[in-house]
Design a protein around this motif. Structure first.
Motif, short mmCIF file in Angstrom:
data_model
loop_
_atom_site.label_atom_id
_atom_site.label_comp_id
_atom_site.label_asym_id
_atom_site.label_seq_id
_atom_site.Cartn_x
_atom_site.Cartn_y
_atom_site.Cartn_z
N VAL A 201 -8.73 6.90 49.09
CA VAL A 201 -7.96 8.15 49.17
C VAL A 201 -6.87 8.04 50.23
O VAL A 201 -5.73 8.46 50.02
N ARG A 202 -7.23 7.42 51.38
CA ARG A 202 -6.24 7.26 52.43
C ARG A 202 -5.07 6.38 51.95
O ARG A 202 -3.91 6.67 52.19
N LEU A 219 -6.77 9.95 41.55
CA LEU A 219 -7.67 10.14 42.68
C LEU A 219 -7.24 11.34 43.53
O LEU A 219 -8.08 12.15 43.95
N LEU A 220 -5.96 11.47 43.76
CA LEU A 220 -5.47 12.59 44.58
C LEU A 220 -5.63 13.92 43.85
O LEU A 220 -5.83 14.96 44.49
N PRO A 224 -7.86 17.43 45.69
CA PRO A 224 -6.62 18.13 46.11
C PRO A 224 -6.63 18.60 47.55
O PRO A 224 -5.57 18.85 48.13
N SER A 225 -7.81 18.70 48.17
CA SER A 225 -7.86 19.21 49.54
C SER A 225 -7.15 18.31 50.54
O SER A 225 -6.79 18.74 51.63
N VAL A 226 -6.97 17.03 50.18
CA VAL A 226 -6.31 16.12 51.12
C VAL A 226 -4.78 16.12 50.97
O VAL A 226 -4.09 15.46 51.74
N ASN A 227 -4.29 16.84 50.01
CA ASN A 227 -2.84 16.91 49.79
C ASN A 227 -2.22 17.93 50.76
O ASN A 227 -1.68 18.96 50.37
#
Length: 624
Positions: A201-202, A219-220, A224-227
């Protein structure tokens, strides 16, 4: 004067026109000599060294003054149509404005043929046109956006540059903080994911969007919380978002301190241009040019003194035509200028001029009723430095001005037109003065001077009222507060040729087509209906009553006396006082019988009705 271009239905607004209006008011208040006033308006640009940069207040005033020659209706800003026709119409209307206001002559018909009544040849018309054509060159037309001169100085630019640098420092600090907050939030959200996907993800997130593989994109989407972006940060950390907003507001506040770049709408000749040739147009048709003509004054006005207007003054970067012409008009040798000006002042004070056609001293105009008086005033005016205030004082301290309006039984009954000034004619207040006096009497007048025009809009019934237009799907939307601007003097209300303020239009406000040489003073039914039903008048009647109550307390006699003092500048007679007391009692009794209200409330309504009646009274509307 107008705040809009006119000519077409579109009627575009002139945002900077108000600066010319303010120039006129400041000049009159300061008693600027009228000869200087005229020269600045006709040729102020030729008194300022080009290029027009780092202007002093005096030079900025001179350029602003040339707005006089930008006041004609102008259809060239709307596009479409025959642009050459529109451009030549601007020239014709400008000549009409200059000639009727400063020469007291109607020269317009000489555009097509020799004047039928006055000795003005068609060639004379085009010689006069040649005076203005270098600045209003229809073949090298300056569009609306190119008629502005910046008042910014080098010091203003340097100051703005320094302020922008200070704001950029804050912006850089904000961007750095923003990136830190985004990274912190991303790390917190990443830690919430299963350990086995964190590395991938990173990697997906750190890969530029254009280079991400389909697997990384998928994957993104699955997480979606990491966007975390600048636009979505507030969803994760409201405290961080608030800190960033404060920094952005600080940067905006710093930028707001920049000197505002102001412009003036002016007329000038480009330095170094080859002066355009002026031709006589056969039957006034610009598509049928005949012989070339040099600049010159009307022949009939130079019979006693030759006037040479240079085609191109070598000592100036411009042609110098308008400057020479303006100085001739104010030389003291011109046969009409001073007479036309003092006649207008007399008209202002007496309701009619010594020449009752102030824009036409020619054959079709009226002869002066007192030609020796006209000559005397013109001579006194010029001998005393063209001082308008001194002229006002001379007229207003005269026996003629100080006459009462009542007819003297000893006056000749044959003087039915009051031409002998045996008494002062009864005159109705001008439209603007009626509105301003209502505002003053009610205590609502906003004395703020100068600045952009107070806007006019159409209301729900199609009348033009003061307000900020706020259309929603073509219909008036929520009313935008004016914060007292709606109570400013009428001279500061927007003069839009297609939107004359209805309350002023009803009382014969002048229509600028292209200018107004003399106002009408009609007496018609819509005026009474406006006074009875206008929302403005009714609102001011209520404010008038509040002011009377505040000044006089609850005593009926004191209230009536105060109302008379404010409305008529005198105290009521015994009969008027008794009638007004009876009126208030009877009306309060009537309201009390028809409404379920306490006595103080109906007495207040009765006072409002009395105040409304006073604002509609002849004594309020007419000067005696």
């Amino acid at each position: 004067y107008a705040d809009s271009e006119g000519y077409t239905d579109e009627d575009p607004v002139r945002p900077e026109a108000y600066k010319y209006r303010d120039y006129v008011i400041r000049s009159l208040n300061a008693d600027k000599p009228l000869d200087q006033f005229i020269v600045e308006q006709l040729a102020g640009d030729e008194l300022v060294t080009q290029p027009y940069q780092n202007l002093s207040p005096e030079d900025a005033d001179r350029l602003t003054a040339t707005g006089f020659l930008r006041m004609a209706p102008d259809g060239t800003a709307s596009g479409g149509g025959d642009q050459n026709l529109a451009r030549n119409d601007v020239m014709a209307k400008t000549i009409e404005i200059v000639s009727t206001s400063l020469l007291g002559l109607t020269v317009g018909c000489a555009q097509c043929h020799n004047h039928r009544y006055d000795p003005i040849a068609q060639a004379d018309y085009y010689r006069l046109r040649a005076v203005f054509e270098p600045a209003l060159n229809w073949k090298n037309w300056r569009n609306t956006k190119d008629r502005k001169i910046s008042l910014y100085t080098d010091a203003d630019r340097e100051r703005a540059k320094q302020i922008e640098a200070d704001a950029q420092k804050i912006e850089e600090q904000r961007k750095q903080k923003e990136q830190e907050f985004i990274e912190q939030t991303f790390e917190r959200e990443l830690a919430k994911l299963p350990a086995e996907v964190r590395v991938t993800v990173r990697e997906a997130r750190d890969t530029p969007a254009a280079n991400r593989t389909p697997e990384q994109q998928k994957l993104l989407k699955q997480h979606p919380s990491v966007n975390v972006t600048a636009g979505s940060l507030y969803l994760y950390d409201s405290k961080a978002a608030a800190e960033l907003k404060k920094l952005a507001d600080n940067a905006a506040a710093v930028r707001a301190t920049k000197p505002k770049e102001e412009f003036v709408r002016a007329l000038w000749e480009p330095a170094g241009q080859t002066p355009p040739k002026t031709f006589l147009f056969h039957r006034g048709d610009f598509e049928q040019p005949k012989q070339e003509l040099p600049p010159g004054e009307l022949t009939v006005l130079t019979s006693h003194q030759a006037v040479a207007i240079p085609a191109n003054d070598a000592s100036l970067p411009s042609t110098g035509r308008r400057l020479t012409y303006a100085r001739w008009l104010t030389s003291g040798q011109h046969p009409l200028t001073a007479r036309v000006l003092v006649n207008r002042v007399w008209l202002h004070h007496f309701g009619r001029g010594i020449v009752t056609t102030p824009g036409d001293f020619g054959f079709l105009g009226t002869r002066p009723t007192h030609p020796e008086l006209l000559d005397l005033l013109a001579d006194e005016f010029m001998r005393n430095g063209w001082s308008l205030k001194r002229l006002h004082r001379l007229i207003m301290t005269s026996t003629a001005y100080r006459q009462a309006s009542q007819r003297d039984p000893a006056a000749p009954m044959s003087d039915v037109a009051d031409e002998l000034y045996a008494r002062m004619p009864v005159r109705r207040l001008e439209a603007e003065v009626i509105r301003d006096t209502m505002l003053a009497v009610s205590g609502k007048l906003n004395p703020k001077p100068f600045g952009p025009a107070v806007p006019v809009m159409a209301d729900l019934v199609g009348q033009f009222v003061i307000g900020i237009e706020n259309l929603n799907a073509g219909r008036p939307g929520v009313v935008i507060p004016m914060n007292g601007e709606e109570f400013r003097r009428s001279v500061y209300i927007q003069v839009r040729r297609s939107r004359l303020l209805s309350v002023l239009d009803t009382f014969d406000a002048p229509a600028m087509e292209p200018n107004c040489t003399i106002r009408n003073a009609s007496t018609v039914a819509p005026q009474s209906l406006m006074l009875m039903n206008s929302e403005l008048v009714m609102t001011l009647a209520v404010e008038f009553a509040f002011r009377v109550s505040a000044d006089a307390g609850d005593d009926t006699t004191a209230q009536i006396t105060r109302a008379w003092q404010l409305a008529f500048a005198r105290e009521p007679s015994a009969v008027e006082l008794n009638d007004a007391v009876a009126f208030l009692i009877q009306l309060a009794d009537y309201f009390e019988s028809k409404q379920n209200k306490r006595r103080p409330a109906v007495e207040r309504e009765a006072l409002q009705s009395l105040c409304h009646a006073l604002l509609s009274a002849n004594e309020f509307l007419y000067i005696q």
